[in-house]
Design an enzyme around this catalytic site. Structure first.
Site: not given
Ligand code: SUG
Length: 453
Positions: A21, A174, A27, A377, A24, A249, A19
């Site tokens: 979404l 988080e 990826a 993660c 920061g 994180h 998404g």
């Molecule tokens: O919170 N990505 C998550 C990735 C979390 C990774 N977790 C750790 N590092 N522990 C986030 O940024 C992306 C969703 C999207 O773009 O579709 C997202 O929510």
């Protein structure tokens, strides 16, 4: 009573998509709107669980959340029934589909923060569901996480599950992605290291404009709720340069297992480190976190691996695990092996007899990685003794039979392609509910989803 670490992996949900979404998170932004393959994503996760099970570890599983999310759709005026609500959303507010359909609960490191029973004042295992308020798609996870954890950690003689902290940026939490536990052995009392991005009275963004999701006040609240001795808690600030480089994180720049702290030179910020911390100073700083643990710091210098290389390869988002024979293994994403600098760093670390890390295993988790989620993660670490493991509810500790069933379940229900337009398909909402309804039977969890009550 032997306490062992159980890794509960988040099963990838049927609506896994890109998404874009998470500002920061490099990826997530870089893969926005790409075609996702939920079926492959789920199998990649299951393959990791299978391998850790085969290595003699205790492996658990957490179910996905229901998406699109009925309660959020209802709160936004689309009605609670997901299929009908998606019909309405499609014609009036299609831009909201990714937010209510994200499978982001797969990143179980963000589900909660956990304190084992050796560390808490009432001798129970404490879990606080994270509120994840910094991102809309994640802010709708907390309630379901608390419900799911209550279904699994239901026995209140052994477990205490806390609600997410108040849902405001001042208490942005988080979960375990910003928390580590240091102990000579998982079974010994540990020191809890909470890593925060800002104090509640500081701006949400760094001066470069990147989100600092976790507050010190949130971390302190979790420590209080869990009843951990004050001298067994440390609060450490994540460095702004790490956040600006994409370490949204702490688990993108550091990983701790028992006595070992593997971190990047630029992971932390503290007065004693100054603005140009040397590797030796960082090692000293980290070693000072616990008086009860003979800490083994492994600091990877910026000359060896730049912050950009660390973030792009997710080297530090590896799981660091202790095998039954006491040696440690780095469970790395394939990207960390394919990147020259991180590969060399891993070779150096495993060749160095001065630390317990003996080997590296890599996994193709690209489907999750493209949204910023590596091996670490995907899992929530819970140290449990024999009695606590026996007191778990549901069928959540995996064996080969369960993994086979989950694999077949994925093949029966998951699509192999999801684009942003597919999120507006009411049939996907229906498929997803059918899949999760069946999953709650497989996992013997009862009715945990809003559409089931
Ligand atoms: O919170 N990505 C998550 C990735 C979390 C990774 N977790 C750790 N590092 N522990 C986030 O940024 C992306 C969703 C999207 O773009 O579709 C997202 O929510």
């Amino acid at each position: 009573m032997t306490a062992r670490e159980v890794n509960f992996d988040g099963l990838v949900g049927p609506t896994h998509n890109y998404g874009g979404l998470s500002f920061g998170n490099k990826a997530s932004s870089g893969n926005a709107k790409a075609d996702a393959n939920p079926r492959l994503a789920a199998h990649q996760g299951i393959a990791k669980m299978r391998s850790l099970l085969d290595a003699g570890l205790i492996q658990g599983v957490l179910p996905p959340h229901s998406r699109p999310h009925g309660p959020t759709l209802d709160a936004l005026g689309f009605g609670r029934e997901p299929v009908a609500a998606v019909e309405r959303l499609r014609s009036t507010a299609p831009e909201l589909a990714p937010q209510v359909s994200s499978a982001s609960a797969m990143w179980a490191a963000n589900a909660a923060t956990v304190a084992p029973s050796t560390d808490t004042v009432d001798g129970r295992v404490h879990l606080t569901a994270a509120n994840l308020v910094a991102n809309t798609n994640r802010s709708i996870e907390g309630q379901q996480t608390a419900t799911t954890l209550r279904a699994i950690f239901a026995n209140d003689a052994h477990f205490a599950v806390h609600e997410p902290l108040p849902a405001t940026l001042a208490f942005g939490d988080e979960g375990a992605a910003n928390h580590s536990r240091l102990a000579n052995d998982h079974g010994e009392p540990g020191t809890h290291v909470f890593v925060y991005g800002r104090r509640a009275d500081e701006p949400f963004n760094t001066t470069d404009g990147f989100p600092r999701r976790q507050t010190l006040q949130a971390s302190e609240a979790v420590g209080r709720l869990h009843g951990i001795d004050a001298d067994r808690q440390r609060f450490v600030r994540q460095s702004a340069i790490a956040i600006d480089a994409g370490a949204f994180h702490n688990d993108v720049v550091a990983v701790v297992n028992e006595r070992v702290v593997l971190c990047h030179q630029d992971a932390y910020e503290a007065a004693e480190l100054g603005s140009e911390p040397s590797i030796e100073r960082v090692a000293q700083f980290v070693a000072g976190w616990s008086a009860n643990t003979s800490v083994v710091p492994i600091v990877v210098g910026r000359d060896e691996v730049s912050l950009d290389e660390a973030v792009d390869s997710y080297l530090f988002n590896s799981q660091l695990i202790t095998r039954p024979d006491g040696t440690m293994v780095v469970i790395a994403p394939s990207e960390a092996i394919e990147t020259l600098a991180t590969r060399a760093a891993l070779d150096r670390i495993t060749a160095d007899g001065g630390n317990p890390i003996a080997s590296v295993e890599s996994f193709d988790l690209r489907q999750s990685m493209r949204n910023g989620g590596g091996p670490a993660c995907l899992r929530l670490r819970v140290v449990l003794n024999d009695a606590e493991r026996a007191a778990l509810s549901g069928r959540v500790l995996v064996d080969h039979e369960l993994l086979d069933e989950l694999s077949e379940w994925v093949d029966r229900h998951y699509r192999s392609s999801i684009t942003p337009t597919d999120l507006l398909d009411p049939v996907l909402a229906d498929e997803s509910m059918r899949a999760l309804d069946e999953l709650t039977s497989i996992l013997a969890l009862g009715s945990i989803y809003p559409f089931q009550v």
